[in-house]
Every structure is written in C-alpha cells, then in structure tokens.
Motif scaffolding. Structure first.
Motif, PDB file in Angstrom:
ATOM      1  N   PHE A  63      -4.488  -6.991   1.111  1.00 14.69           N
ATOM      2  CA  PHE A  63      -5.055  -7.224  -0.362  1.00 14.69           C
ATOM      3  C   PHE A  63      -6.058  -5.885  -0.642  1.00 14.69           C
ATOM      4  CE2 PHE A  63      -7.149 -10.375  -3.406  1.00 14.69           C
ATOM      5  CZ  PHE A  63      -6.748 -10.079  -4.020  1.00 14.69           C
ATOM      6  N   ASN A  64      -7.163  -6.172  -0.051  1.00 14.49           N
ATOM      7  CA  ASN A  64      -8.275  -5.281  -0.415  1.00 14.49           C
ATOM      8  C   ASN A  64      -7.956  -3.714  -0.139  1.00 14.49           C
ATOM      9  OD1 ASN A  64     -10.229  -7.527  -1.399  1.00 14.49           O
ATOM     10  ND2 ASN A  64      -9.673  -8.237   0.354  1.00 14.49           N
ATOM     11  N   HIS A  65      -6.794  -3.402   0.443  1.00 11.94           N
ATOM     12  CA  HIS A  65      -6.886  -1.385   0.548  1.00 11.94           C
ATOM     13  C   HIS A  65      -6.599  -0.500  -0.830  1.00 11.94           C
ATOM     14  CE1 HIS A  65      -5.026   1.962   1.181  1.00 11.94           C
ATOM     15  NE2 HIS A  65      -5.733   1.991   3.038  1.00 11.94           N
ATOM     16  N   PRO A  66      -7.315  -0.083  -1.219  1.00  5.76           N
ATOM     17  CA  PRO A  66      -7.377   0.725  -2.502  1.00  5.76           C
ATOM     18  C   PRO A  66      -6.442   1.212  -2.956  1.00  5.76           C
ATOM     19  CG  PRO A  66      -9.029   2.188  -0.803  1.00  5.76           C
ATOM     20  CD  PRO A  66      -8.295   0.380  -0.043  1.00  5.76           C
ATOM     21  N   ASN A  67      -5.141   0.993  -1.517  1.00  2.00           N
ATOM     22  CA  ASN A  67      -4.092   2.018  -2.639  1.00  2.00           C
ATOM     23  C   ASN A  67      -3.013   0.508  -3.209  1.00  2.00           C
ATOM     24  OD1 ASN A  67      -3.763   4.424  -1.434  1.00  2.00           O
ATOM     25  ND2 ASN A  67      -1.357   4.040  -1.020  1.00  2.00           N
ATOM     26  N   VAL A  68      -3.890  -1.035  -3.419  1.00  2.00           N
ATOM     27  CA  VAL A  68      -3.392  -1.615  -3.701  1.00  2.00           C
ATOM     28  C   VAL A  68      -3.043  -1.362  -5.166  1.00  2.00           C
ATOM     29  CG1 VAL A  68      -2.492  -4.491  -3.647  1.00  2.00           C
ATOM     30  CG2 VAL A  68      -3.040  -3.513  -1.789  1.00  2.00           C
ATOM     31  N   ILE A  95       1.242  -0.700  -0.676  1.00  7.42           N
ATOM     32  CA  ILE A  95      -0.204  -0.068   0.081  1.00  7.42           C
ATOM     33  C   ILE A  95       0.646   1.420   0.258  1.00  7.42           C
ATOM     34  CG2 ILE A  95      -2.375  -1.242   0.848  1.00  7.42           C
ATOM     35  CD1 ILE A  95      -1.117  -0.077   3.899  1.00  7.42           C
ATOM     36  N   GLY A  96       1.709   1.008   0.092  1.00 14.00           N
ATOM     37  CA  GLY A  96       2.765   2.492  -0.063  1.00 14.00           C
ATOM     38  C   GLY A  96       2.603   3.359   1.701  1.00 14.00           C
ATOM     39  N   LEU A  97       3.085   4.654   1.693  1.00 14.39           N
ATOM     40  CA  LEU A  97       3.690   5.477   2.686  1.00 14.39           C
ATOM     41  C   LEU A  97       2.462   5.947   2.994  1.00 14.39           C
ATOM     42  CD1 LEU A  97       7.144   6.413   2.571  1.00 14.39           C
ATOM     43  CD2 LEU A  97       5.807   4.863   4.613  1.00 14.39           C
ATOM     44  N   PHE A  98       1.363   6.416   1.518  1.00 11.29           N
ATOM     45  CA  PHE A  98       0.722   7.637   1.438  1.00 11.29           C
ATOM     46  C   PHE A  98      -0.688   6.693   0.417  1.00 11.29           C
ATOM     47  CE2 PHE A  98       4.275  10.173   2.445  1.00 11.29           C
ATOM     48  CZ  PHE A  98       4.154  10.450   3.132  1.00 11.29           C
ATOM     49  N   GLN A  99      -1.764   8.023   0.469  1.00 12.69           N
ATOM     50  CA  GLN A  99      -2.723   6.944  -0.392  1.00 12.69           C
ATOM     51  C   GLN A  99      -2.797   7.819  -1.033  1.00 12.69           C
ATOM     52  OE1 GLN A  99      -7.019   7.982   2.007  1.00 12.69           O
ATOM     53  NE2 GLN A  99      -6.026   7.722   4.427  1.00 12.69           N
ATOM     54  N   LEU A 100      -3.129   6.752  -2.545  1.00 12.55           N
ATOM     55  CA  LEU A 100      -3.486   7.544  -3.533  1.00 12.55           C
ATOM     56  C   LEU A 100      -4.621   7.376  -4.425  1.00 12.55           C
ATOM     57  CD1 LEU A 100      -0.248   4.453  -4.453  1.00 12.55           C
ATOM     58  CD2 LEU A 100      -0.261   7.478  -3.761  1.00 12.55           C
ATOM     59  N   LYS A 101      -5.085   8.060  -5.711  1.00 14.38           N
ATOM     60  CA  LYS A 101      -5.817   7.765  -6.267  1.00 14.38           C
ATOM     61  C   LYS A 101      -5.889   6.689  -6.795  1.00 14.38           C
ATOM     62  CE  LYS A 101      -6.450  13.382  -5.740  1.00 14.38           C
ATOM     63  NZ  LYS A 101      -6.301  14.352  -7.105  1.00 14.38           N
ATOM     64  N   GLN A 102      -6.762   6.260  -7.815  1.00 19.90           N
ATOM     65  CA  GLN A 102      -6.515   5.422  -8.521  1.00 19.90           C
ATOM     66  C   GLN A 102      -5.537   5.419  -9.608  1.00 19.90           C
ATOM     67  OE1 GLN A 102      -7.845   1.726  -7.984  1.00 19.90           O
ATOM     68  NE2 GLN A 102      -7.527   2.902  -6.170  1.00 19.90           N
ATOM     69  N   ASN A 103      -5.071   6.864 -10.031  1.00 22.46           N
ATOM     70  CA  ASN A 103      -4.490   7.226 -11.506  1.00 22.46           C
ATOM     71  C   ASN A 103      -3.484   7.001 -10.100  1.00 22.46           C
ATOM     72  OD1 ASN A 103      -4.041   9.345  -8.961  1.00 22.46           O
ATOM     73  ND2 ASN A 103      -5.248  10.287 -11.546  1.00 22.46           N
ATOM     74  N   GLY A 104      -3.101   7.056  -8.982  1.00 29.09           N
ATOM     75  CA  GLY A 104      -1.300   6.910  -8.624  1.00 29.09           C
ATOM     76  C   GLY A 104      -0.932   8.331  -7.948  1.00 29.09           C
ATOM     77  N   GLU A 105      -1.829   9.367  -8.041  1.00 28.56           N
ATOM     78  CA  GLU A 105      -1.153  10.498  -7.479  1.00 28.56           C
ATOM     79  C   GLU A 105      -1.995  10.617  -5.859  1.00 28.56           C
ATOM     80  OE1 GLU A 105      -3.721  13.555  -9.862  1.00 28.56           O
ATOM     81  OE2 GLU A 105      -2.124  13.653 -11.685  1.00 28.56           O
ATOM     82  N   TYR A 127      -0.723   4.846   6.799  1.00 26.25           N
ATOM     83  CA  TYR A 127      -0.518   3.041   7.877  1.00 26.25           C
ATOM     84  C   TYR A 127       0.379   5.167   9.501  1.00 26.25           C
ATOM     85  CZ  TYR A 127       4.113   2.446   6.649  1.00 26.25           C
ATOM     86  OH  TYR A 127       5.311   2.200   6.065  1.00 26.25           O
ATOM     87  N   ASP A 128       0.322   3.902  10.401  1.00 24.50           N
ATOM     88  CA  ASP A 128       1.047   4.807  11.408  1.00 24.50           C
ATOM     89  C   ASP A 128       1.517   3.057  12.389  1.00 24.50           C
ATOM     90  OD1 ASP A 128      -0.761   4.077  13.346  1.00 24.50           O
ATOM     91  OD2 ASP A 128      -2.119   5.881  13.763  1.00 24.50           O
ATOM     92  N   ALA A 129       2.997   4.357  13.274  1.00 22.22           N
ATOM     93  CA  ALA A 129       3.428   3.163  14.552  1.00 22.22           C
ATOM     94  C   ALA A 129       2.676   2.349  15.031  1.00 22.22           C
ATOM     95  CB  ALA A 129       3.740   4.240  15.365  1.00 22.22           C
ATOM     96  N   GLU A 130       1.092   2.759  15.390  1.00 25.16           N
ATOM     97  CA  GLU A 130       0.460   1.409  15.298  1.00 25.16           C
ATOM     98  C   GLU A 130       0.348   0.216  15.326  1.00 25.16           C
ATOM     99  OE1 GLU A 130      -0.648   0.250  19.478  1.00 25.16           O
ATOM    100  OE2 GLU A 130       0.310   1.965  19.477  1.00 25.16           O
TER     101      GLU A 130
END
Length: 251
Positions: free
Chosen positions: A186-191, A79-89, A102-105
């Motif tokens: 797997f079901n996270h929208p960032n994947v 999922i990477g560090l930051f939330q993404l739009k479906q175009n990767g931005e 996500y965070d440290a917790e």
C-alpha cells in the motif's frame, strides 16, 4: 482492475460472484488499503487466483506455495512491473532501461505470506451433513460469502523479504504477516500513479497526459487531510480535473 471471472472454477457459484461484487461496491469510495485486504481474504479471489488452501513448503511432499495471487497482487492490483514517476512515466537506470518493481524472489516470498488461508464458513448443506469447518474444507462445502480465515498450522513461518528490502519477521501469525505485507505494498510509491492511471482509463480516457496522472496520484498519496488511498477523493479529482472537463482531446 481487481478481476475475477465467471469463466473459471467459480462459474457455478453466483453467490460468490455477487459477494465479491458487493466488496467492490462497498469500497468504491472508501480506502484502497481496506479494499485490497478484503479482496485478499475473499474466497472467490482465493479460488480464482488459487491461494485458497495454499500450503506452506513441504519438501518431502514436493509442496511449494502457489504464487498466482502474490504475483497478480503486485503486477495488476498495486505496483505494476516497473518503477514509475508520479506522473506515470517509467523510471530508468543509467542505461535507459526500465527498473523492475519486483523479481522472482519477491514473488516466492510473498507467496509464502499467503499460505494458510482456508474456508471461513461452511454452506448450510455442509452443516446439515455434519461437516466440521477446517483447512480441509473443500470448494464444494465452502461458503463463498464469508471471508477466508487463517489456519496457522498451514502457514509458512520464517523471515520473508518482499519488494527488495521490506522484511516480514519470523514468529508472527499468518494474519500478521498478511497485514504487514499489505501495508508495505500500500505504501509503495508506485501505487498512486499505477492505480490512478488505470482509474482514469476506466472513467475518462485511454491515454491521459502525464500531468493528469500526476495530479490524481498526488491526491491518492494525500487527500488533503493526510490520508493515503482515499478513493472518493481520487475519483473526485479524476472527474473534475481540467483534462476531463475540456474536450479538445476529442477533436
């Protein structure tokens, strides 16, 4: 993307390196969900990112679950560090700042999920020496070609919350915890956009357009038959996409 390295503690275990490569080969045109599961249980990854023999919290002994694999599973493999739009931005908040995925917790709780995994088999040498398979089986006696298995007495029990709000309930086996955590990831929208972008970079070009990433991510989300994570369909879309077939961007 799913990196291990011979320049590490597995440098002297060519069988483990070859076995891990076989996993990548066998799932290259399969489903991403199956791939990340096999990677999570592979002893070469277990040694490389140190969740092999990862133990539950023991405050008296100052033991806490190792967080390496949990962190890299999210940051590098899904999922990477930051939330993404479906175009990767990047998605941004009202202040224009990127929104963390996500965070440290989350890392701490996911690390608890990956406790209790140990050797799934012993080497022939170990068997000849009368070594009995257990959680204590050492790296030297580990058969690197067999998946790790769960030793529930070393797995951390209790409710775990990951990805901000996804709950893994108390009372499950370690394997059940892992399956639920991998399903959530797997079901996270960032994947879709995260993995699609990186596959395009490896197969076609370094800087794909947002439209290219979006089109591939949509195929990751649904291959046209309601299946998510179909890597064969994803790779087909990458290779046959208009942006891959025309050469204007090379001029």
């Amino acid at each position: 993307i799913f990196v291990i390295s011979k320049d590490s503690d597995i440098r002297n275990h060519g069988d483990g390196l070859a076995s891990y490569y076989d996993v990548l080969m066998s799932h290259a045109f399969g489903n991403y969900r199956d791939l990340i599961e096999e990677i999570a249980y592979h002893p070469s990854m277990g040694i490389y990112l140190s969740h092999f023999r990862n133990q539950k919290t023991d405050l008296d002994e100052n033991i806490f679950p190792d967080e390496n694999f949990a962190r890299e599973l999210m940051q590098l493999f899904s999922i990477g560090l930051f939330q993404l739009k479906q175009n990767g931005e990047l998605k941004t908040d009202i202040n224009g700042d990127a929104i963390p995925t996500y965070d440290a917790e989350d890392v701490r709780n996911l690390a608890k999920v990956f406790t209790g995994l140990g050797a799934g088999a012993v080497t022939e040498e170990g068997l000849n020496e009368g070594h009995t398979l257990s959680f204590a089986t050492s790296v030297g006696m580990l058969d690197y070609t067999e998946p790790m298995v769960m030793y529930d007495e070393y797995h951390e029990q209790g409710k775990k919350t990951i990805l901000g709000s996804k709950i893994i309930p108390d009372g499950q086996s370690g394997d059940e915890d892992i399956q639920m955590a991998l399903d959530y990831i797997f079901n996270h929208p960032n994947v879709g956009p995260f993995i699609s972008h990186r596959l395009i970079q490896q197969l076609i070009k370094s800087n794909p357009s947002p439209a290219y990433v979006r089109d591939v991510a949509l195929v990751f989300n649904n291959n046209g038959e309601g299946v998510r994570g179909d890597l064969k369909a994803v790779i087909k879309e990458i290779l046959l996409h208009e942006e891959a077939r025309e050469c204007i961007w090379l001029e």
